[in-house]
Design an enzyme around this catalytic site. Sequence first.
Site, PDB file in Angstrom:
ATOM      1  N   TYR A 113      -8.645   0.569   6.591  1.00 44.18           N
ATOM      2  CA  TYR A 113      -8.721  -0.120   5.303  1.00 44.18           C
ATOM      3  C   TYR A 113      -9.564  -1.381   5.450  1.00 44.18           C
ATOM      4  CZ  TYR A 113      -4.126   2.203   4.855  1.00 44.18           C
ATOM      5  OH  TYR A 113      -3.091   3.090   4.861  1.00 44.18           O
ATOM      6  N   SER A 137      -6.976  -0.274  10.190  1.00 37.37           N
ATOM      7  CA  SER A 137      -7.579  -1.455   9.552  1.00 37.37           C
ATOM      8  C   SER A 137      -8.967  -1.717  10.108  1.00 37.37           C
ATOM      9  CB  SER A 137      -6.678  -2.671   9.841  1.00 37.37           C
ATOM     10  OG  SER A 137      -7.365  -3.868   9.531  1.00 37.37           O
ATOM     11  N   ASN A 149     -10.296  -4.528   2.512  1.00 38.42           N
ATOM     12  CA  ASN A 149      -9.382  -5.539   1.941  1.00 38.42           C
ATOM     13  C   ASN A 149      -8.699  -5.029   0.680  1.00 38.42           C
ATOM     14  OD1 ASN A 149     -11.221  -7.005   3.800  1.00 38.42           O
ATOM     15  ND2 ASN A 149      -9.981  -8.741   3.128  1.00 38.42           N
ATOM     16  N   ILE A 195       0.841  -1.210   0.000  1.00 43.16           N
ATOM     17  CA  ILE A 195       0.000   0.000   0.000  1.00 43.16           C
ATOM     18  C   ILE A 195       0.871   1.254   0.000  1.00 43.16           C
ATOM     19  CG2 ILE A 195      -1.825   1.241   1.236  1.00 43.16           C
ATOM     20  CD1 ILE A 195      -2.556  -1.583   2.447  1.00 43.16           C
ATOM     21  N   ASN A 198      -1.081 -15.319   2.902  1.00 46.36           N
ATOM     22  CA  ASN A 198      -2.197 -15.519   3.838  1.00 46.36           C
ATOM     23  C   ASN A 198      -3.502 -15.053   3.197  1.00 46.36           C
ATOM     24  OD1 ASN A 198      -0.588 -16.293   6.198  1.00 46.36           O
ATOM     25  ND2 ASN A 198       0.176 -14.183   6.088  1.00 46.36           N
ATOM     26  N   LYS A 225      -3.070  -2.268  15.983  1.00 49.31           N
ATOM     27  CA  LYS A 225      -3.721  -1.201  15.219  1.00 49.31           C
ATOM     28  C   LYS A 225      -4.644  -0.401  16.150  1.00 49.31           C
ATOM     29  CE  LYS A 225      -2.096  -1.817  11.041  1.00 49.31           C
ATOM     30  NZ  LYS A 225      -1.210  -0.801  10.436  1.00 49.31           N
ATOM     31  N   TYR A 277      -2.120  -8.568  16.143  1.00 47.01           N
ATOM     32  CA  TYR A 277      -1.984  -7.587  15.041  1.00 47.01           C
ATOM     33  C   TYR A 277      -3.107  -6.552  15.140  1.00 47.01           C
ATOM     34  CZ  TYR A 277      -2.996  -5.472  10.595  1.00 47.01           C
ATOM     35  OH  TYR A 277      -3.304  -4.547   9.625  1.00 47.01           O
ATOM     36  N   ASP A 314      14.924   1.468  10.336  1.00 51.11           N
ATOM     37  CA  ASP A 314      13.784   1.029  11.144  1.00 51.11           C
ATOM     38  C   ASP A 314      13.165   2.256  11.814  1.00 51.11           C
ATOM     39  OD1 ASP A 314      13.096  -1.895  12.965  1.00 51.11           O
ATOM     40  OD2 ASP A 314      12.237   0.070  13.424  1.00 51.11           O
ATOM     41  N   ARG A 345     -16.232 -10.114   1.798  1.00 48.21           N
ATOM     42  CA  ARG A 345     -15.374  -9.028   2.226  1.00 48.21           C
ATOM     43  C   ARG A 345     -15.528  -7.816   1.312  1.00 48.21           C
ATOM     44  NH1 ARG A 345     -15.258 -12.195   5.629  1.00 48.21           N
ATOM     45  NH2 ARG A 345     -13.512 -13.064   6.853  1.00 48.21           N
ATOM     46  N   LEU A 349      -6.341 -13.758   0.243  1.00 43.89           N
ATOM     47  CA  LEU A 349      -6.998 -14.427  -0.879  1.00 43.89           C
ATOM     48  C   LEU A 349      -6.432 -14.063  -2.249  1.00 43.89           C
ATOM     49  CD1 LEU A 349      -9.264 -16.306  -1.874  1.00 43.89           C
ATOM     50  CD2 LEU A 349     -10.784 -14.306  -1.894  1.00 43.89           C
TER      51      LEU A 349
HETATM   52  C1  WQD Z   1     -10.526 -12.970   2.662  1.00 43.86           C
HETATM   53  C2  WQD Z   1     -11.516 -14.116   2.500  1.00 43.86           C
HETATM   54  C3  WQD Z   1     -11.022 -16.017   3.880  1.00 43.86           C
HETATM   55  C4  WQD Z   1      -7.272 -17.051   1.821  1.00 43.86           C
HETATM   56  C5  WQD Z   1      -7.049  -9.861   6.386  1.00 43.86           C
HETATM   57  C6  WQD Z   1      -6.641  -9.316   7.724  1.00 43.86           C
HETATM   58  C7  WQD Z   1      -7.043  -7.887   7.817  1.00 43.86           C
HETATM   59  C8  WQD Z   1      -6.494  -7.105   6.637  1.00 43.86           C
HETATM   60  C9  WQD Z   1      -6.892  -7.732   5.311  1.00 43.86           C
HETATM   61  C10 WQD Z   1      -4.471  -5.987   7.291  1.00 43.86           C
HETATM   62  C11 WQD Z   1     -11.898 -14.765   3.832  1.00 43.86           C
HETATM   63  C12 WQD Z   1     -10.904 -16.381   2.389  1.00 43.86           C
HETATM   64  C13 WQD Z   1      -8.454 -16.418   2.207  1.00 43.86           C
HETATM   65  C14 WQD Z   1      -7.333 -18.358   1.256  1.00 43.86           C
HETATM   66  C15 WQD Z   1      -9.718 -18.339   1.483  1.00 43.86           C
HETATM   67  N1  WQD Z   1      -5.078  -7.030   6.708  1.00 43.86           N
HETATM   68  N2  WQD Z   1      -9.645 -17.046   2.032  1.00 43.86           N
HETATM   69  N3  WQD Z   1      -8.559 -18.947   1.108  1.00 43.86           N
HETATM   70  O1  WQD Z   1      -8.994 -12.250   6.514  1.00 43.86           O
HETATM   71  O2  WQD Z   1     -10.615 -10.605   5.420  1.00 43.86           O
HETATM   72  O3  WQD Z   1      -8.437  -9.801   6.258  1.00 43.86           O
HETATM   73  O4  WQD Z   1      -6.451  -9.099   5.354  1.00 43.86           O
HETATM   74  O5  WQD Z   1      -4.968  -5.014   7.768  1.00 43.86           O
HETATM   75  O6  WQD Z   1      -6.513  -7.372   9.012  1.00 43.86           O
HETATM   76  O7  WQD Z   1      -7.358 -10.029   8.705  1.00 43.86           O
HETATM   77  O8  WQD Z   1      -8.498 -11.232   4.231  1.00 43.86           O
HETATM   78  O9  WQD Z   1      -7.670 -12.200   2.138  1.00 43.86           O
HETATM   79  O10 WQD Z   1      -7.072 -13.354   4.324  1.00 43.86           O
HETATM   80  O11 WQD Z   1      -9.430 -13.456   3.447  1.00 43.86           O
HETATM   81  O12 WQD Z   1     -10.811 -18.892   1.332  1.00 43.86           O
HETATM   82  O13 WQD Z   1      -6.297 -18.992   0.904  1.00 43.86           O
HETATM   83  O14 WQD Z   1     -10.907 -15.134   1.710  1.00 43.86           O
HETATM   84  O15 WQD Z   1     -11.636 -17.067   4.599  1.00 43.86           O
HETATM   85  O16 WQD Z   1     -13.257 -15.139   3.748  1.00 43.86           O
HETATM   86  P1  WQD Z   1      -9.224 -11.059   5.661  1.00 43.86           P
HETATM   87  P2  WQD Z   1      -8.069 -12.594   3.514  1.00 43.86           P
END
Ligand code: WQD
Length: 339
Positions: free
Chosen positions: A177, A124, A179, A12, A198, A153, A149, A58, A231, A200
């Site tokens: 923010y 967030s 997603n 970002i 981690n 925030k 985490y 840092d 989301r 999607l």
């Molecule tokens: C989105 C959807 C998952 C991965 C996170 C942080 C949040 C912010 C944004 C920093 C959910 C599903 C995900 C996968 C899946 N980050 N999913 N398979 O969890 O809404 O938010 O990122 O500020 O703090 O918590 O985003 O992209 O991880 O998940 O099915 O391999 O996709 O279950 O429904 P999330 P995400």
Amino acid sequence: MKVLVTGGTGFIGSHTCVELLEKGHDVVIIDNLVNSSPKVVDRIRAITGRDVTFYKEDVRNRKALDEIFEKHDIGCAIHFAGLKAVGESVRMPLEYYDNNLNSTITLCETMRDHNCKNIIFSSSATVYDSANKVPLKETDLTGNCTNPYGWTKYMSEQIMRDTAFADEEWSVTLLRYFNPIGAHPSGLIGEDPRGIPNNLMPYISQVAVGRLDHLNVFGNDYDTPDGTGVRDYIHVVDLAAGHVAAIDYMEDHKGENVFNLGTGIGYSVLDMVHSFERVNNIKIPYEIAPRRAGDLATTYSSPQKSAEVLGWKAKYNLDDMCRDSWNWQSKNPMGYDTE
Ligand code: WQD
């Protein structure tokens, strides 16, 4: 205005640097590169045709920060620098509290001592209490965070809120923010997480480019239209534009101001998969997997205040986000490490 962007080589942060430069601001980046590549600096220069000053430091390094504020007439800081992996924060809470809170405190102390009292904070939606009803509004309850985490925030917001309360000269803008996904249309900068993603969209993009075998959909038995998580996905270029709008607003508004940066539209996991496949003509194989601990069924924003007060509204839709994510990933199959 000369803007100090902490974490400016991140996903970002880098997109925000591009928007700032293109709007005529000057940019100074401080980043320790723990989660990003130094190549991003040259990519920002290539996109904008403008130079940017970069310090590999840092934000907790008070001496380095002092030197930056002595050398540059910083009008405002945008504070992105921080660790941001939810699961990792559960495993390593002390590192997260040290890194995310001490960077915020050191930055604010240094700004105060150099009489620079304008800060925009990368917050967030994770600070909202999960008991709230959607769409989430800025006045909704915050706290009861479900991971360190999220707490960092929440606590960083409180540190800045109290700083503004103690000294009316401060302007503190908290941008929450939802997603962020997508990439700059040039394909030169984008999301490049370390290790297995981690989130999607980077996971889908890495399946598309052949780095991962298939997507695991974390649960299809939620109370949502197709059973998968919903989301509020927002294009990272829209998000970056929100920061430029916040700088304009900040110049005439002291005190604490909170804004959601989201589209106000909820899309499911399968909505995203289908959009990505259709827009990019690529098949994304997936399997239904168990729910991920801590996931909510549905979360999305009310972006009304940002529209009415900041005059900012997201322009890009899910197809745009899927197209631009793939444009970045296909041009950079291994992210910034692509030789
Ligand atoms: C989105 C959807 C998952 C991965 C996170 C942080 C949040 C912010 C944004 C920093 C959910 C599903 C995900 C996968 C899946 N980050 N999913 N398979 O969890 O809404 O938010 O990122 O500020 O703090 O918590 O985003 O992209 O991880 O998940 O099915 O391999 O996709 O279950 O429904 P999330 P995400």
